[in-house]
Design a protein around this motif. Structure first.
Motif, PDB file in Angstrom:
ATOM      1  N   ILE A 388       0.833  -1.210   0.000  1.00 14.59           N
ATOM      2  CA  ILE A 388       0.000   0.000   0.000  1.00 14.59           C
ATOM      3  C   ILE A 388       0.860   1.250   0.000  1.00 14.59           C
ATOM      4  O   ILE A 388       0.380   2.348   0.308  1.00 14.59           O
ATOM      5  N   ARG A 391      -0.148   5.005  -0.679  1.00 15.53           N
ATOM      6  CA  ARG A 391      -1.601   5.180  -0.486  1.00 15.53           C
ATOM      7  C   ARG A 391      -1.982   5.242   0.997  1.00 15.53           C
ATOM      8  O   ARG A 391      -3.159   5.164   1.328  1.00 15.53           O
ATOM      9  N   GLU A 392      -0.978   5.368   1.857  1.00 11.78           N
ATOM     10  CA  GLU A 392      -1.243   5.253   3.289  1.00 11.78           C
ATOM     11  C   GLU A 392      -2.257   6.295   3.779  1.00 11.78           C
ATOM     12  O   GLU A 392      -3.219   5.961   4.493  1.00 11.78           O
ATOM     13  N   GLU A 394      -4.409   8.056   2.070  1.00 11.80           N
ATOM     14  CA  GLU A 394      -5.724   7.853   1.435  1.00 11.80           C
ATOM     15  C   GLU A 394      -6.506   6.773   2.176  1.00 11.80           C
ATOM     16  O   GLU A 394      -7.705   6.905   2.445  1.00 11.80           O
ATOM     17  N   LEU A 395      -5.810   5.704   2.532  1.00  7.46           N
ATOM     18  CA  LEU A 395      -6.480   4.625   3.261  1.00  7.46           C
ATOM     19  C   LEU A 395      -6.901   5.077   4.655  1.00  7.46           C
ATOM     20  O   LEU A 395      -7.969   4.718   5.142  1.00  7.46           O
ATOM     21  N   ALA A 401     -10.369  11.742   1.998  1.00  5.08           N
ATOM     22  CA  ALA A 401      -8.977  12.005   1.623  1.00  5.08           C
ATOM     23  C   ALA A 401      -8.807  13.391   1.028  1.00  5.08           C
ATOM     24  O   ALA A 401      -7.723  13.969   1.085  1.00  5.08           O
ATOM     25  N   GLY A 406      -6.122  15.333  -1.432  1.00  3.36           N
ATOM     26  CA  GLY A 406      -6.249  14.159  -2.279  1.00  3.36           C
ATOM     27  C   GLY A 406      -7.620  14.063  -2.885  1.00  3.36           C
ATOM     28  O   GLY A 406      -8.466  14.941  -2.750  1.00  3.36           O
ATOM     29  N   PRO A 409     -11.769   8.333  -2.987  1.00  2.00           N
ATOM     30  CA  PRO A 409     -11.797   7.133  -3.819  1.00  2.00           C
ATOM     31  C   PRO A 409     -13.191   6.886  -4.365  1.00  2.00           C
ATOM     32  O   PRO A 409     -14.190   7.214  -3.727  1.00  2.00           O
TER      33      PRO A 409
END
Length: 816
Positions: A388, A391-392, A394-395, A401, A406, A409
Motif C-alpha cells: 500500500i 496510499r497510506e 488515502e487509506l 482524503a 487528495g 476514492p
C-alpha cells in the motif's frame, strides 16, 4: 435410490445448524438428520442476546430457524437433551434422557462454556454468566427486584451485558483487570473514547481491579477486590471468557488439546466424527467469532455431500461490532512494535478515531471507532497482503482524503475491490458473493430483498450500509427505487396496505392473501402467517374460519410451552375471585396428573406447571373451566383489589367491575396480549396505571387509563377519560379495545401503539358517542361468535380427533 445415511448433529447452535443448511442445499436427500440440543429452543442467534437484553429485539426475533423449519426439512429435533456418551464402536449417541440415536456420520458442535472465576462465593445466588437465553431471562427478572449490578469483564460481552442491565434500570459497574477496556479489539486511544461514551450513558468502571471474593449469605451482596476495596452487588455477571466444551469428546477417546483437534476437513481423530465451531481447534486455534465458524461449516457440508472442496486453512479475523450504540472495527495486529509504522486520526468532537498499522509496506492492522465504513476495504487489503506504499494517507482518511488535497476514492471501485469471500454480515455469515448472486440472479434489488434471500442485515443491521453500496454497484438503475420494508421478508407490503387489499378484494384465506399479493415465500413465515390470520379474523369475524396451523405452538395447544418441553395450564379465575369448589377441582386435577408445581401468578390466578403434552386434553376436560388464555394474543387477566366490598378506603366496587370486564372481553383476539386492572381507589393497589387498560375508582366516578406496560420497558398509562357509571366504563373500554384491534400492527402492544399513533388521535376517534357505539357494536359482534376453545374440542367430534392426533394423546372423556 440409495439408502439414506444417518447424520447426527450434537449441538443446535449457529455453527452446526449453518453446516446443515449448506448440506441440505447440496444433498437434500442424502441423510436422515437428527439434531440434539441441550436448550429448549430452536436455533437462535446468540450474538443478538445483548440486543434482547437492551430492549431492541424481541426473543422471537432472534430465532434463525423456527420449529417448522426442522419439520419441513425432515429433521428430528431433540431439545432439552444433553448427550452423555458416544459409543464409537456401535456408532450411537446416548442422551441424559436415555434416548439413543444411531449415526453413520456425527458432527460435534458443542460450543463453549463461559469461564467462571474460581473465587470464594462464586456459587452464590445472583452470580451468573451471560451466555444463553436463560441468562438473559435471569437478568431481566433480577432487574425487577434488585438494583445493583456488577459485570466482571470489560471485553465486548461484558460491555453488552452492562448496557442491557442499564436499560433495565439497574445501577451498573464494570470491573476489568486491565487499565483500559476491550484491549483485544481496541488500542488505548479508542478505548478511552469508548469509555467516555459509556460513562455518559450511565455506566461506571472499576479498572485495574482483581476480583478476590463475593460476599453474602445465600445471595451475593458485594464483591471484594485484592486491594481491599469492595462494591455492592445484588447481581454479578461474569463475562471473562469462554472455554471450548470438550468433555463429551474427551470421554469418548477423541483427541483434544484446548479444543477438539480437527484437520482441514473438520475431521476428528475418530473416523466418522467431525467437529466445528467454538469447540473445535484447527491448527492450534479455537475461533470464537462467527465468520470462521461459518467458513468451517461450508467446508464440512461439501465434504459430507461427497463434493470436492479445498480444505479449511484457517481465517484471518476481523471484528466489526456495535458496542452500546457505537460502531467499532478492528482487524489484524494493531499494536505498535519495532518495525511497524502507525498512522492515526482522532476527532474528539465528531467522536471518530482511525488507525492503521503498516509493516514492510503492507497493511497489517486497523482500528476504527465511530465510523467503520472503510473496514471492509481495509480488511480485504490485509488479507491480500499487497503493498500500500504511497496510499497510506488515502487509506487512513477513506472517503475524506480530499481534506488533505487528495481525491476521494470512487465508491463503486471500493465495493468492486472487495474479495468475493469477504464476510459482509458477520451475524449471519453472509459473504459478498452471496449478496451479489442474490442481486444478479434472484432479482433482489432492495435491502429487504437481499435480507429475505440471504439474511444479510437481518440481525444487528450494522452491515446495511455495505448492502446498500453493493446494490448501487451491482443492481444499477434497478436499485434506484426506495427501499421499502414490509411486515416481514416475504413481502414489501406494510400492515395498512395488506388490510386495505384484503378488504378491497375480499381475500378470505391466508393462502389466498399470499398468492394474490405476490408473497416472495409462497408458504409465508412465522411472522406473517399469524399476522394474516389475525387480520382476516378481525375483518371478517362472521365468515373467516380461524387457521389453527397459522397460530403459534402455544395457541394451538392452549398452553404455554416451558423450557423443559412441558406445558403450563392456567384456568380462568375472574377478577382473581374463586370458590372452594373450583379450588378443590384444581387441586384434584393437579394430584391426579402429578403436576409438579401449582403457583399463584401475578395476575391473581393458579398456574399448573410441568404438564405433559399428552395430558393436556384430559386436564382441560376434567377442569371443565374456561381457559385463562395465558398463552394467547388476547385478554390475559383483569387484576382487582377488594375495593369498597371490604377495604375501608375503597370508593367503588372494583371486584364487580373487574369481573364484569373479564367476562365481557375473555376470548377476544387482539394484536398482542392485553392486561387489564381495576383499582377501587386512587391508592391503586391493583397497579392499574401500568396495564394496557386500567380503571381507577374515584369519588363519584372512574378514571380510564390506557397504554401502560409493566414489562421490560415500563410505561405508565395516559389518562383517556373520566366517566361516572359502570356502563360508561364498559362503553369506553369496548370502543378503545376495538379501535386498537382495528388499527394496531400484529404483535404491537398497546403501549407501542399509543406512542406511535398518539393519545390525541385515539381521543379524537372515540370522542363522538356515535363513533364509540359503532366500535362497541363491532366488538360485541366479534365476542358473540367466540366460545372457549376447550368447549369446542370437547363438544366437536372432528376437533376432538384432530387434537388427539396433534397431541398424540388418548381419547378425551366422552361428551356429557
Amino acid at each position: 435410490m440409495a439408502e439414506r445415511k444417518k447424520l447426527v448433529l450434537v449441538g443446535n447452535g449457529m455453527a452446526g445448524v449453518r453446516a446443515i443448511e449448506h448440506l441440505l442445499k447440496l444433498a437434500p436427500d442424502m441423510y436422515d438428520i437428527t439434531i440434539i440440543g441441550a436448550e429448549p429452543h430452536p436455533n437462535y442467534n446468540r450474538i443478538m442476546l445483548s440486543s434482547v437484553l437492551a430492549g431492541g429485539t424481541d426473543m422471537k426475533e432472534i430465532i434463525i430457524n423456527d420449529w417448522d423449519w426442522y419439520k419441513e426439512n425432515g429433521i428430528e429435533l431433540l431439545t432439552g437433551h444433553t448427550v452423555m456418551k458416544i459409543d464409537t464402536g456401535r456408532r450411537k449417541v446416548i442422551t441424559d434422557a436415555g434416548v439413543e440415536a444411531e449415526y453413520d456420520q456425527l458432527i460435534l458442535a458443542t460450543g463453549s462454556n463461559p469461564f467462571m472465576l474460581p473465587i470464594p462465593g462464586a456459587d452464590k445466588e445472583g452470580v451468573i454468566a451471560f451466555r444463553d437465553i436463560r441468562d438473559c431471562e435471569t437478568m431481566i427478572d433480577t432487574a425487577k427486584t434488585y438494583k445493583k449490578a456488577v459485570v466482571i469483564g470489560g471485553g465486548l460481552l461484558g460491555l453488552e451485558a452492562a448496557r442491557g442491565l442499564l436499560h433495565l434500570g439497574m445501577d451498573v459497574s464494570v470491573v476489568h483487570i486491565h487499565d483500559y477496556l476491550m484491549e483485544r479489539q481496541l488500542d488505548e486511544a479508542a478505548s478511552r473514547m469508548l469509555q467516555r461514551e459509556l460513562e455518559a450513558q450511565g455506566m461506571k468502571f472499576l479498572l485495574n481491579k482483581h476480583s478476590a471474593s463475593l460476599a453474602g449469605r445465600r445471595r451475593v451482596k458485594s464483591i471484594r477486590f485484592a486491594d481491599g476495596s469492595e462494591a455492592d452487588a445484588d447481581l454479578v455477571v461474569m463475562a471473562v471468557g469462554i472455554r471450548p466444551n470438550v468433555q463429551l469428546a474427551k470421554a469418548s477417546g477423541i483427541e483434544i488439546n484446548r479444543g477438539i483437534v480437527v484437520d482441514d476437513y473438520m475431521a476428528t481423530s475418530v473416523p466418522g466424527i467431525y467437529a466445528l465451531g467454538e469447540c473445535a481447534e484447527h491448527r492450534g486455534i479455537a475461533y470464537g467469532l462467527v465468520a470462521p465458524l461459518y467458513e468451517q461449516g461450508a467446508v464440512l457440508a461439501k465434504r459430507l455431500a461427497g463434493l470436492e472442496t479445498p480444505g479449511y486453512t484457517g481465517s484471518v479475523t476481523s471484528t466489526k461490532l456495535k458496542v452500546s450504540g457505537v460502531d467499532v472495527f478492528s482487524a489484524g495486529r494493531f499494536g505498535e512494535v519495532a518495525g511497524t509504522k502507525a498512522l492515526r486520526i482522532q476527532d474528539d468532537l465528531g467522536g471518530t478515531y482511525k488507525k492503521i498499522v503498516i509493516e514492510d509496506g503492507k497493511l497489517i492492522g486497523a482500528v476504527l471507532f465511530g465510523d467503520t465504513s472503510d473496514g471492509a476495504e481495509l480488511f480485504s487489503l490485509m488479507k491480500k497482503g499487497e503493498s500500500i506504499e504511497g496510499r497510506e494517507k488515502e487509506l487512513l482518511l477513506g472517503i475524506s482524503a480530499n481534506l488533505l488535497g487528495g481525491q476521494a476514492p470512487d465508491a463503486a471501485a471500493k465495493y468492486e475491490a472487495m474479495a468475493d469471500d469477504e464476510i459482509v454480515c458477520g451475524c449471519n455469515g453472509v459473504s459478498k458473493v452471496a449478496i451479489t448472486d442474490a442481486i444478479r440472479t434472484k432479482g433482489c434489488t432492495t435491502v429487504s430483498g437481499v435480507k429475505a434471500c440471504t439474511k444479510a442485515s437481518a440481525s444487528c443491521g450494522g452491515c446495511k450500509p455495505i448492502v446498500e453500496g453493493l446494490l448501487k454497484v451491482y443492481a444499477g438503475d434497478a436499485a434506484g427505487e426506495p427501499v421499502k420494508e414490509g411486515i416481514c421478508g416475504c413481502t414489501t407490503l406494510n400492515r395498512d396496505e395488506i388490510v386495505a387489499e384484503i378488504s378491497r378484494m375480499r381475500l378470505m384465506t391466508v393462502k389466498e392473501v399470499m398468492n394474490v399479493l405476490d408473497w416472495r415465500e409462497k408458504e409465508g413465515c412465522t411472522k406473517c402467517r399469524p399476522a394474516l390470520n389475525y387480520y382476516l379474523g378481525m375483518l371478517y369475524p362472521e365468515e373467516y374460519i380461524d387457521e389453527k396451523e397459522s397460530r403459534v405452538t402455544n395457541e394451538r395447544y392452549h398452553a404455554n410451552i416451558q423450557k423443559d418441553g412441558t406445558y403450563s395450564v392456567v384456568p380462568r379465575i375472574y377478577g382473581g375471585v374463586t370458590s372452594p369448589a373450583d379450588l378443590k377441582k384444581i387441586a384434584e386435577v393437579a394430584e391426579k396428573f402429578d403436576v409438579p408445581m401449582v403457583k399463584f401468578t401475578g395476575g391473581q390466578r393458579l398456574d399448573l406447571l410441568g404438564v405433559k403434552k399428552e395430558d393436556l386434553p384430559k386436564i382441560w376436560a376434567e377442569l371443565d373451566m374456561p381457559s385463562g388464555h395465558a398463552y394467547g394474543k388476547t385478554l390475559r387477566t383483569v387484576k382487582t383489589c377488594v375495593g369498597s366490598t371490604f377495604c375501608r378506603f375503597g370508593t367503588q366496587d372494583s371486584i364487580g367491575m373487574g369481573i364484569r370486564m373479564e367476562k365481557a372481553f375473555e376470548r377476544l383476539n387482539t394484536p398482542a396480549k392485553v392486561k387489564l386492572a381495576v383499582s377501587g381507589c386512587p391508592r391503586n393497589c391493583a397497579e392499574a396505571t401500568i396495564k394496557d387498560l386500567g380503571v381507577v375508582a374515584i369519588d363519584g366516578g372512574w378514571e380510564l387509563h390506557v397504554g401502560g406496560n409493566g414489562g421490560v420497558k415500563v410505561r405508565a398509562t395516559d389518562l383517556l377519560c373520566i366517566v361516572k357509571t359502570e356502563d360508561e366504563v364498559m362503553e369506553w373500554s369496548s370502543a378503545y379495545l376495538q379501535y386498537y384491534r382495528e388499527n394496531a400492527v400484529w404483535n404491537e402492544r398497546t403501549a407501542q401503539w399509543l406512542e406511535r399513533v398518539g393519545l390525541d388521535a385515539i381521543k379524537a376517534a372515540l370522542e363522538k358517542k356515535e363513533d364509540r357505539q359503532a366500535l362497541v357494536s363491532r366488538i360485541e359482534k366479534t365476542l358473540s361468535l367466540t366460545t372457549d376453545p376447550w368447549k369446542q374440542i370437547i363438544e366437536s367430534d372432528d376437533l376432538r380427533k384432530n387434537f388427539e392426533q396433534l397431541s398424540g394423546s388418548g381419547a378425551l372423556p366422552a361428551r356429557g
